[in-house]
Design a protein around this motif. Sequence first.
Motif, PDB file in Angstrom:
ATOM      1  N   THR A 136      37.839  32.994  38.836  1.00  0.00           N
ATOM      2  CA  THR A 136      36.707  33.902  38.993  1.00  0.00           C
ATOM      3  C   THR A 136      36.573  34.477  40.394  1.00  0.00           C
ATOM      4  O   THR A 136      35.975  35.546  40.568  1.00  0.00           O
ATOM      5  CB  THR A 136      35.403  33.153  38.692  1.00  0.00           C
ATOM      6  OG1 THR A 136      35.291  32.019  39.580  1.00  0.00           O
ATOM      7  CG2 THR A 136      35.354  32.669  37.246  1.00  0.00           C
ATOM      8  N   ILE A 269      30.151  34.868  38.310  1.00  0.00           N
ATOM      9  CA  ILE A 269      31.016  34.187  39.268  1.00  0.00           C
ATOM     10  C   ILE A 269      30.155  33.223  40.085  1.00  0.00           C
ATOM     11  O   ILE A 269      28.930  33.391  40.160  1.00  0.00           O
ATOM     12  CB  ILE A 269      31.732  35.175  40.218  1.00  0.00           C
ATOM     13  CG1 ILE A 269      30.704  35.931  41.079  1.00  0.00           C
ATOM     14  CG2 ILE A 269      32.606  36.142  39.431  1.00  0.00           C
ATOM     15  CD1 ILE A 269      31.317  36.806  42.143  1.00  0.00           C
ATOM     16  N   SER A 281      26.773  28.240  39.679  1.00  0.00           N
ATOM     17  CA  SER A 281      28.015  28.553  38.976  1.00  0.00           C
ATOM     18  C   SER A 281      27.722  28.787  37.498  1.00  0.00           C
ATOM     19  O   SER A 281      26.877  28.102  36.906  1.00  0.00           O
ATOM     20  CB  SER A 281      29.046  27.428  39.156  1.00  0.00           C
ATOM     21  OG  SER A 281      28.487  26.173  38.819  1.00  0.00           O
TER      22      SER A 281
END
Length: 404
Positions: A136, A269, A281
């Motif tokens: 990511t 992300i 997250s």
Amino acid sequence: MVDSCDVIVVGAGVVGATTAYELARRGARVAVLDRAPDVGGGCSYANAGVIAASHVGPLATPALVAEGAHQVFTNPPAVRVNPQPSLVPWMARLMSSARSRRVSIATARLQELAHRSAAQHRAYADAGLSDTYRETGALEIYVTDEGPAGAISDEEAHRLVPALGQVRSAYWQIDEAVVESRSYVRSMLTAAGNAGAEVRFGTPVERVVVDAGRVRGVQVGGELVTAENVVLATGLDTPALAGAAGLRIPLRGGRGYVIDLDADNAPTIPVRFKERRMVVSPMPGRLRVCGLMEFGAEGRPLDQRRADAMVQVVTDALPGVRINGVLDTWAGERPCAADGVPVIGASSAAPGVTVAAGHGMWGLVLAPVTAEMVATGLLEGAPTLHDPLLTPNRFGGVRGHVAA
């Protein structure tokens, strides 16, 4: 239950599960024993799930020591120490380990291991062993302070994270990934089982059995399970089990907080709040908020005010996120060694005992390389279990130890 095997891995968290897989796929007869009823009973569940190799380093650094006084005036304080007499020797060693030369050496070694480990995480995903792994990148933001040179533009930062509010500076970290840790552990244990390992939850190990100066196995329910090698990957239970083998492993819990949010318009992300030492997250079905480090809080109830303050940080920095509710709140101890570096290696006090513990907040990141070090050291005779920086022997033995 198996009564004899080549290697007993005590602990089925991220490190123990990965170690069991690496041992079993190389042909060892492995038994994995864990006292928890199922996967993800502790830190192996409650972590940010971010594979950020470039951030791995020793716990104690000159910058962290200098930052301690400043943190007193932040809410919530990113680092907090609760005074208690038993913590003084451990904390004194941690602070003395923050010497610039030692930190430089430890950082270089841990960075090498972390980047190898990140590559192995990718390899596991490519092999179908880690189905929540996603590359990511991550956004790092400074809300109140000006960060180092190299900031990206406000436009680029908001393109990456549209929910972002006003920040002083932002930085793009391209080489980061996310993995949901509980699914990772389950995948590793399944793969280990497919390679022949026996995995037993609800099976507390009472002690490591040593006879004539060598490990003979472990005691479970009053019975001996024999093995030529025992790997202790048991977090904060490691000191007690290692002590029975004559090995002193000074670990203390660095308490961290995890809050799972039901949120709309959440970042896709990871976003790292540098001044706060926090990260959010994206996880399946939730936005995870992780951070803080508190020493001397083992066994205390969760401090709801600290958890609420973390959510407020997210609300202020990401005003475009709509929080619908809190799904889960967790506070638990990350096992940290007294010199701030993981404990990975073979015991000289009791041949056959290997320790893989004390990874602090880096357990998920370093699990693959730790597992590789243990597997190649035990099965191939590689020198990976005798690293002077990581060896469990660096803390000395237990006085008055009597082998059973």
